[in-house]
Motif scaffolding. Sequence first.
Motif, PDB file in Angstrom:
ATOM      1  N   SER A 275       0.849  -1.186   0.000  1.00  0.00           N
ATOM      2  CA  SER A 275       0.000   0.000   0.000  1.00  0.00           C
ATOM      3  C   SER A 275       0.891   1.245   0.000  1.00  0.00           C
ATOM      4  CB  SER A 275      -0.926   0.009   1.219  1.00  0.00           C
ATOM      5  OG  SER A 275      -0.181   0.090   2.422  1.00  0.00           O
ATOM      6  N   SER A 276       0.273   2.411  -0.191  1.00  0.00           N
ATOM      7  CA  SER A 276       1.036   3.660  -0.226  1.00  0.00           C
ATOM      8  C   SER A 276       0.302   4.744   0.547  1.00  0.00           C
ATOM      9  CB  SER A 276       1.272   4.113  -1.670  1.00  0.00           C
ATOM     10  OG  SER A 276       0.047   4.426  -2.307  1.00  0.00           O
ATOM     11  N   TYR A 277       1.051   5.776   0.958  1.00  0.00           N
ATOM     12  CA  TYR A 277       0.461   6.893   1.697  1.00  0.00           C
ATOM     13  C   TYR A 277       1.246   8.156   1.350  1.00  0.00           C
ATOM     14  CZ  TYR A 277      -2.402   8.867   5.421  1.00  0.00           C
ATOM     15  OH  TYR A 277      -3.341   9.582   6.121  1.00  0.00           O
ATOM     16  N   PRO A 278       0.555   9.272   0.961  1.00  0.00           N
ATOM     17  CA  PRO A 278       1.260  10.514   0.610  1.00  0.00           C
ATOM     18  C   PRO A 278       1.996  11.094   1.824  1.00  0.00           C
ATOM     19  CG  PRO A 278      -1.009  10.550  -0.181  1.00  0.00           C
ATOM     20  CD  PRO A 278      -0.900   9.383   0.754  1.00  0.00           C
TER      21      PRO A 278
ATOM     22  N   ARG B  47       9.695   1.817   0.640  1.00  0.00           N
ATOM     23  CA  ARG B  47      10.495   2.709  -0.190  1.00  0.00           C
ATOM     24  C   ARG B  47       9.754   4.033  -0.379  1.00  0.00           C
ATOM     25  NH1 ARG B  47       7.739  -0.654  -3.705  1.00  0.00           N
ATOM     26  NH2 ARG B  47       6.857   0.337  -5.567  1.00  0.00           N
ATOM     27  N   ILE B  48      10.464   5.045  -0.878  1.00  0.00           N
ATOM     28  CA  ILE B  48       9.866   6.344  -1.189  1.00  0.00           C
ATOM     29  C   ILE B  48       9.790   6.472  -2.705  1.00  0.00           C
ATOM     30  CG2 ILE B  48      10.073   8.850  -0.954  1.00  0.00           C
ATOM     31  CD1 ILE B  48       9.633   7.490   1.686  1.00  0.00           C
ATOM     32  N   ASP B  49       8.596   6.836  -3.220  1.00  0.00           N
ATOM     33  CA  ASP B  49       8.444   6.971  -4.672  1.00  0.00           C
ATOM     34  C   ASP B  49       7.206   7.821  -4.964  1.00  0.00           C
ATOM     35  OD1 ASP B  49       8.949   6.664  -7.360  1.00  0.00           O
ATOM     36  OD2 ASP B  49       9.215   4.489  -7.221  1.00  0.00           O
ATOM     37  N   LEU B  50       7.038   8.168  -6.237  1.00  0.00           N
ATOM     38  CA  LEU B  50       5.876   8.946  -6.649  1.00  0.00           C
ATOM     39  C   LEU B  50       4.682   8.028  -6.900  1.00  0.00           C
ATOM     40  CD1 LEU B  50       7.378  11.534  -9.176  1.00  0.00           C
ATOM     41  CD2 LEU B  50       6.504  11.993  -6.877  1.00  0.00           C
ATOM     42  N   VAL B  51       3.525   8.416  -6.362  1.00  0.00           N
ATOM     43  CA  VAL B  51       2.271   7.720  -6.609  1.00  0.00           C
ATOM     44  C   VAL B  51       1.235   8.785  -6.965  1.00  0.00           C
ATOM     45  CG1 VAL B  51       0.454   6.267  -5.648  1.00  0.00           C
ATOM     46  CG2 VAL B  51       2.835   5.867  -4.993  1.00  0.00           C
ATOM     47  N   ASN B  52       0.742   8.710  -8.201  1.00  0.00           N
ATOM     48  CA  ASN B  52      -0.228   9.707  -8.687  1.00  0.00           C
ATOM     49  C   ASN B  52       0.303  11.126  -8.539  1.00  0.00           C
ATOM     50  OD1 ASN B  52      -2.107   7.650  -9.281  1.00  0.00           O
ATOM     51  ND2 ASN B  52      -2.899   7.705  -7.185  1.00  0.00           N
TER      52      ASN B  52
ATOM     53  N   SER C 205       5.352   9.575  -1.937  1.00  0.00           N
ATOM     54  CA  SER C 205       4.633   8.710  -0.998  1.00  0.00           C
ATOM     55  C   SER C 205       5.566   7.663  -0.404  1.00  0.00           C
ATOM     56  CB  SER C 205       3.461   8.007  -1.705  1.00  0.00           C
ATOM     57  OG  SER C 205       2.590   8.938  -2.310  1.00  0.00           O
ATOM     58  N   VAL C 206       5.167   7.142   0.757  1.00  0.00           N
ATOM     59  CA  VAL C 206       5.833   5.981   1.336  1.00  0.00           C
ATOM     60  C   VAL C 206       5.057   4.756   0.865  1.00  0.00           C
ATOM     61  CG1 VAL C 206       4.535   6.265   3.510  1.00  0.00           C
ATOM     62  CG2 VAL C 206       6.575   4.821   3.453  1.00  0.00           C
ATOM     63  N   ILE C 207       5.787   3.752   0.334  1.00  0.00           N
ATOM     64  CA  ILE C 207       5.165   2.565  -0.242  1.00  0.00           C
ATOM     65  C   ILE C 207       5.654   1.343   0.524  1.00  0.00           C
ATOM     66  CG2 ILE C 207       4.819   1.208  -2.333  1.00  0.00           C
ATOM     67  CD1 ILE C 207       5.616   3.730  -3.921  1.00  0.00           C
ATOM     68  N   SER C 208       4.736   0.581   1.092  1.00  0.00           N
ATOM     69  CA  SER C 208       5.102  -0.620   1.842  1.00  0.00           C
ATOM     70  C   SER C 208       5.319  -1.788   0.892  1.00  0.00           C
ATOM     71  CB  SER C 208       4.022  -0.963   2.869  1.00  0.00           C
ATOM     72  OG  SER C 208       2.791  -1.229   2.224  1.00  0.00           O
TER      73      SER C 208
ATOM     74  N   THR D 212      12.067   8.792   8.524  1.00  0.00           N
ATOM     75  CA  THR D 212      12.685  10.001   9.057  1.00  0.00           C
ATOM     76  C   THR D 212      12.540  11.135   8.058  1.00  0.00           C
ATOM     77  OG1 THR D 212      14.300   8.726  10.332  1.00  0.00           O
ATOM     78  CG2 THR D 212      14.813  11.035   9.931  1.00  0.00           C
ATOM     79  N   ALA D 213      12.121  12.319   8.574  1.00  0.00           N
ATOM     80  CA  ALA D 213      12.014  13.526   7.761  1.00  0.00           C
ATOM     81  C   ALA D 213      13.026  14.543   8.292  1.00  0.00           C
ATOM     82  CB  ALA D 213      10.599  14.102   7.835  1.00  0.00           C
TER      83      ALA D 213
END
Length: 338
Positions: free
Chosen positions: A79-82, A108-113, A117-120, A130-131
Amino acid sequence: MKKYFFNSDGTIKLMQTIILVDGITFIILLLIFMSLFKDKDLTPRVTTTTKVTTTTTIKLCKNCHIKFNRQDMIMEPNSSYPLEDLLDLKGVEIHNVKFSISDTSKARIDLVNGKTSVISENTLGSFTLTAKYLDLEESLVINIGTNKLESISFDRLAYYVRVDETMDIGVVTSPVGYNIENLNISVDNANIAELVDKSKIKGKSLGTTKISINNNGSIISANVYVVKNKITIKVRENYSYQEKDIIEYNNDGVELLLQIESNGETYSNEDIVPVISDLGTFTTEISYVSKSTSLDNAYIYRLSFKKTSNKRMETDYSLIEFKLADGAKKEFKIERKQ
């Protein structure tokens, strides 16, 4: 004195007059110069200049802050979350924040739409997100969890154990890391083999039985052989042999090392009988190469494959059973997936 500056006819003697004027002018200038430097120390001096470096810290973002808007978080596998929905930002743009993940096998971190986003991944567990922006840093622990088991399979074709020997039940789950202890795991004949802590199989008497796992009505099974002697199969990969009982079809073939584990008994390659079942679009041939020079009761074989069709079949594999006269055997499978 008059005669010195004037001629007899009353005219001025030019040379004498110039000398007089120059002399008076020099005296006046000398007096002026001396008055200017009367209180000055005119002794020559050597002056050394030392460069002093001062470090100044400038805070580039006044009253900025970044903060996760929750203390923890649970995500489903795959799943992913912005990320912009996870952070409260002040004076900071989301594209200027640097994100990192503690365990890249989990997410991982990647573009979604169009949104970062963070993608599990398809693996259960936890990781830290971490930000960071300049000297500001915040972290959030994210757990990947689910109650749904997509699929499960045994990681062996069959289990071979001796009497009183215990072996782990290796399984492959989707998602990876799913706890199978709550599933219905059973052995057909408990007199031949039994379960230990729902994670191991133990041999009790010589014979054959089955182990099964029921996943909401979907049942998988594998044979369990309780044997006197065991055959171990290793596949040559580069310069070493790795224990396996399933490989993928390839055009080059493979080299196998078969070792018989026995209680002091001696075997030869003639005691090993291979039985091949071709159930797909290729055939398998096996040839004996040599005895191992470093291991006892160990023999090297060569497998070669010949494609019979370019069209894939749903059931597309060859199965080899290596048998001994005392009933011990070992299954080896070659699957064609491409």
